[in-house]
Design a protein around this motif. Structure first.
Motif, PDB file in Angstrom:
ATOM      1  N   VAL A   1      -1.668  -5.953   1.381  1.00  0.00           N
ATOM      2  CA  VAL A   1      -0.905  -6.521   0.370  1.00  0.00           C
ATOM      3  C   VAL A   1       0.284  -7.601   0.963  1.00  0.00           C
ATOM      4  O   VAL A   1       0.348  -8.585   0.222  1.00  0.00           O
ATOM      5  CB  VAL A   1       0.075  -5.148  -0.343  1.00  0.00           C
ATOM      6  CG1 VAL A   1       1.137  -5.790  -1.382  1.00  0.00           C
ATOM      7  CG2 VAL A   1      -1.077  -4.492  -1.167  1.00  0.00           C
ATOM      8  N   ARG A   2       0.754  -6.964   2.006  1.00  0.00           N
ATOM      9  CA  ARG A   2       1.753  -7.892   2.756  1.00  0.00           C
ATOM     10  C   ARG A   2       0.982  -9.181   3.139  1.00  0.00           C
ATOM     11  O   ARG A   2       1.723 -10.057   2.967  1.00  0.00           O
ATOM     12  CB  ARG A   2       2.378  -7.316   3.904  1.00  0.00           C
ATOM     13  CG  ARG A   2       3.208  -5.911   3.475  1.00  0.00           C
ATOM     14  CD  ARG A   2       4.060  -5.623   4.768  1.00  0.00           C
ATOM     15  NE  ARG A   2       3.335  -5.441   6.000  1.00  0.00           N
ATOM     16  CZ  ARG A   2       2.672  -4.085   6.286  1.00  0.00           C
ATOM     17  NH1 ARG A   2       2.943  -3.038   5.290  1.00  0.00           N
ATOM     18  NH2 ARG A   2       1.967  -3.924   7.413  1.00  0.00           N
ATOM     19  N   LYS A   3      -0.202  -9.346   3.375  1.00  0.00           N
ATOM     20  CA  LYS A   3      -0.807 -10.322   4.002  1.00  0.00           C
ATOM     21  C   LYS A   3      -1.525 -11.090   2.712  1.00  0.00           C
ATOM     22  O   LYS A   3      -2.189 -12.305   3.026  1.00  0.00           O
ATOM     23  CB  LYS A   3      -1.933  -9.923   4.906  1.00  0.00           C
ATOM     24  CG  LYS A   3      -1.465  -9.606   6.199  1.00  0.00           C
ATOM     25  CD  LYS A   3      -2.671  -9.173   7.147  1.00  0.00           C
ATOM     26  CE  LYS A   3      -3.581 -10.122   7.728  1.00  0.00           C
ATOM     27  NZ  LYS A   3      -2.907 -10.958   8.555  1.00  0.00           N
ATOM     28  N   ASN A   4      -1.089 -10.677   1.379  1.00  0.00           N
ATOM     29  CA  ASN A   4      -1.521 -11.422   0.391  1.00  0.00           C
ATOM     30  C   ASN A   4      -3.136 -11.615   0.357  1.00  0.00           C
ATOM     31  O   ASN A   4      -3.566 -12.436  -0.477  1.00  0.00           O
ATOM     32  CB  ASN A   4      -0.943 -12.768   0.144  1.00  0.00           C
ATOM     33  CG  ASN A   4      -0.762 -13.385  -1.141  1.00  0.00           C
ATOM     34  OD1 ASN A   4      -0.438 -12.580  -1.857  1.00  0.00           O
ATOM     35  ND2 ASN A   4      -1.030 -14.813  -1.395  1.00  0.00           N
ATOM     36  N   ILE A   5      -3.801 -10.475   0.880  1.00  0.00           N
ATOM     37  CA  ILE A   5      -5.286 -10.329   0.582  1.00  0.00           C
ATOM     38  C   ILE A   5      -5.483  -9.659  -0.826  1.00  0.00           C
ATOM     39  O   ILE A   5      -6.536 -10.094  -1.495  1.00  0.00           O
ATOM     40  CB  ILE A   5      -5.785  -9.452   1.699  1.00  0.00           C
ATOM     41  CG1 ILE A   5      -5.418 -10.239   3.132  1.00  0.00           C
ATOM     42  CG2 ILE A   5      -7.239  -9.239   1.339  1.00  0.00           C
ATOM     43  CD1 ILE A   5      -5.870  -9.509   4.268  1.00  0.00           C
TER      44      ILE A   5
END
Length: 393
Positions: A154-158
Motif C-alpha cells: 500500500v505504501r509503495k502504491n502497488i
C-alpha cells in the motif's frame, strides 16, 4: 507566491497518434528510484474519452486511490522487508533467521508466487485455511509478516488497500492443533529436584537454581556478567540474552529477548547465596567476562546445551514422569509466585513479559486455581469473624 508546476513532455496536451489511430495524453506521476520520470499514458478513441480518463486519474491521485501497474510478486516484496530490516539492524541475526523460516512457510502456498495486484480475497482465505496446520505461535508470525507485506504494498502504491485491515473478514486464523499447556514442577517434584541439586555433583547446577528461584530465562542467565549483579542493592540487571548469529552459533545478543526483557529484578537471600557460592568457588574469568562460560569448548553456554542436560538429569533421578525441558523451571518459579499471592502485574515485571496478557494467558489455569483458593480463604475469614449475612448450611 506559489510556484507554477513545470509540465512534463506532452503533459496536459491531448494529441492524435497516427500509428495507433488513438488520442493520447501523458501525465508525469513523479520519478523512479533511479531519478527518471515516471509517466502514465492515457489512450482513447476520442479527445473527450482521454480527457475523462485524465480527470479520473487526478481524482484517484488526490483521494489516494490510484495504483500504478506493478508485476512484483508477493514473495519478493516479503523478502525485501526481511532483508531491509536486517540491513538496518532492526532484526538481530537470530530474528533474521527466524523471519526467513517464516518466509519459507509462506512460500509453500501458491499465493507467494502471485503478483500482489492479482491477489484476491479468495487467495488470502485459501492461504489462511492452509496455515491452520501450524501452531498458534507460528500462525501469529506468519500473519504478522503477511500483514507487513500488504502494508508495504500500500505504501509503495502497488495496491490501494490492505485486505487484512478488515479484521471482521480477515482475522488471524486459529490453529487446528491444541495449544500446549505450560508445565511446571509440582511441589513434590520440586523438592526432589532441590534434594538432587544439594547432594549430587550436577552440571549446570547453579543455572538451574537461578532459573528456579529468580524466574530468569536460561538465555538471560547465561548472558550475565559480574557487573550485572549488585549484592549491596540486592538486584540483578538483565539486559542481554544468549542468541544465535548468522552462522547459527551461540553468541551474547546486543539486547534482551523483548523490549521488556531489559529489567532489574530484586533478589532474596536465597538467590544471593546461590550467586555468592558459585562466584567464590566455581567462577573462572573468561574473555567475555561472563558469569557462566563453557571453558572446555571456549564458547558461550547455549540454552539447548542446558536443556539436554536437564532432560538427562530428570531421567536419571526420576524427577518427573512427564516430558521435560529446563524452561519448566521458569514456569515453576511463576507458579510458586502465584500460589503465594503475587499479583499478575508484579509477576509480569519480574518475568519481563511484553504485555500483561502474556502473563495472564500463560498462567490462566494457575491464576484461576489461585482465585478459587483465595475466595475460599476470604469466605473462611468472614465466617471466623462473624461477618457472614447467611450462615453456611
Amino acid at each position: 507566491m506559489s510556484k507554477k508546476r513545470t509540465r512534463g513532455n506532452g503533459e496536459g496536451t491531448i494529441y492524435f497518434k497516427e500509428s495507433k489511430k488513438l488520442w493520447v495524453m501523458q501525465y508525469t506521476l513523479g520519478r523512479t528510484q533511479e531519478g527518471n520520470f515516471k509517466r502514465k499514458t492515457l489512450y482513447g478513441k476520442t479527445r473527450k474519452e482521454v480527457k475523462e480518463k485524465y480527470e479520473k486519474l487526478i481524482t484517484d491521485i488526490n483521494t489516494n486511490n490510484f495504483v500504478d501497474k506493478s508485476n512484483i510478486l508477493f514473495k519478493d516484496l516479503c523478502m525485501e522487508i526481511i532483508e531491509y530490516g536486517y540491513k538496518m539492524n532492526k532484526l538481530s541475526d537470530c530474528s533474521y533467521i527466524r523471519k526467513k523460516e517464516t518466509y519459507k512457510m509462506i512460500c509453500n502456498h501458491y499465493m507467494a508466487d502471485l503478483e500482489i495486484q492479482k491477489i484476491t480475497e479468495y487467495d488470502i482465505k485459501d492461504f489462511f485455511s492452509y496455515i491452520i496446520k501450524y501452531s498458534n505461535g507460528t500462525i501469529g508470525k506468519i500473519y504478522g509478516l503477511v500483514n507487513s507485506t500488504f502494508k508495504k504494498a500500500v505504501r509503495k502504491n502497488i495496491i490501494s488497500y490492505n485486505y487484512l485491515d478488515d479484521k471482521e473478514e480477515f482475522f488471524m486464523p486459529k490453529s487446528n492443533k491444541q495449544d500446549k499447556k505450560i508445565r511446571s514442577l509440582t511441589i513434590e517434584e520440586e523438592k526432589k529436584l532441590i534434594s538432587v541439586l544439594k547432594n549430587e555433583d550436577v552440571l549446570y547446577k547453579y543455572q538451574y537454581l537461578l532459573e528456579l528461584f529468580s524466574g530468569m530465562r536460561m538465555g538471560e542467565i547465561n548472558a550475565l556478567k559480574l557487573e550485572n549483579i549488585n549484592f549491596q542493592e540486592r538486584s540483578i540487571y538483565i539486559d542481554k540474552t544468549i542468541t544465535r548469529n548468522i552462522e547459527n552459533k551461540g553468541v551474547v545478543g546486543k539486547k534482551g529477548k523483548t523490549k521488556k526483557a531489559t529489567r532489574e529484578i530484586t533478589i532474596d537471600n536465597q538467590v544471593c547465596n546461590i550467586l555468592k557460592e558459585y562466584i567464590e568457588n566455581y567462577y573462572i574469568p573468561n574473555d567475555l567476562n561472563l558469569l557462566f562460560y563453557d571453558h572446555k569448548k571456549q564458547r558461550v553456554i547455549s540454552t539447548s546445551q542446558v536443556n539436554m542436560a536437564f532432560k538427562r538429569l530428570c531421567e536419571k533421578y526420576n524427577i518427573t514422569n512427564s516430558n521435560v525441558n529446563q524452561h519448566m523451571l521458569r514456569h515453576t518459579f511463576a507458579t510458586r509466585q502465584i500460589e503465594s499471592g503475587t499479583p499478575a502485574q508484579i509477576l509480569k515485571e519480574i518475568l519481563g513479559h511484553e504485555e500483561i496478557s502474556t502473563t495472564l494467558d500463560t498462567y490462566t489455569d494457575i491464576f484461576n486455581k489461585y482465585k478459587e483458593e483465595h475466595s475460599k480463604r476470604f469466605n473462611e475469614y468472614l465466617k471466623q469473624t462473624g461477618l457472614q449475612f447467611y450462615d453456611d448450611n
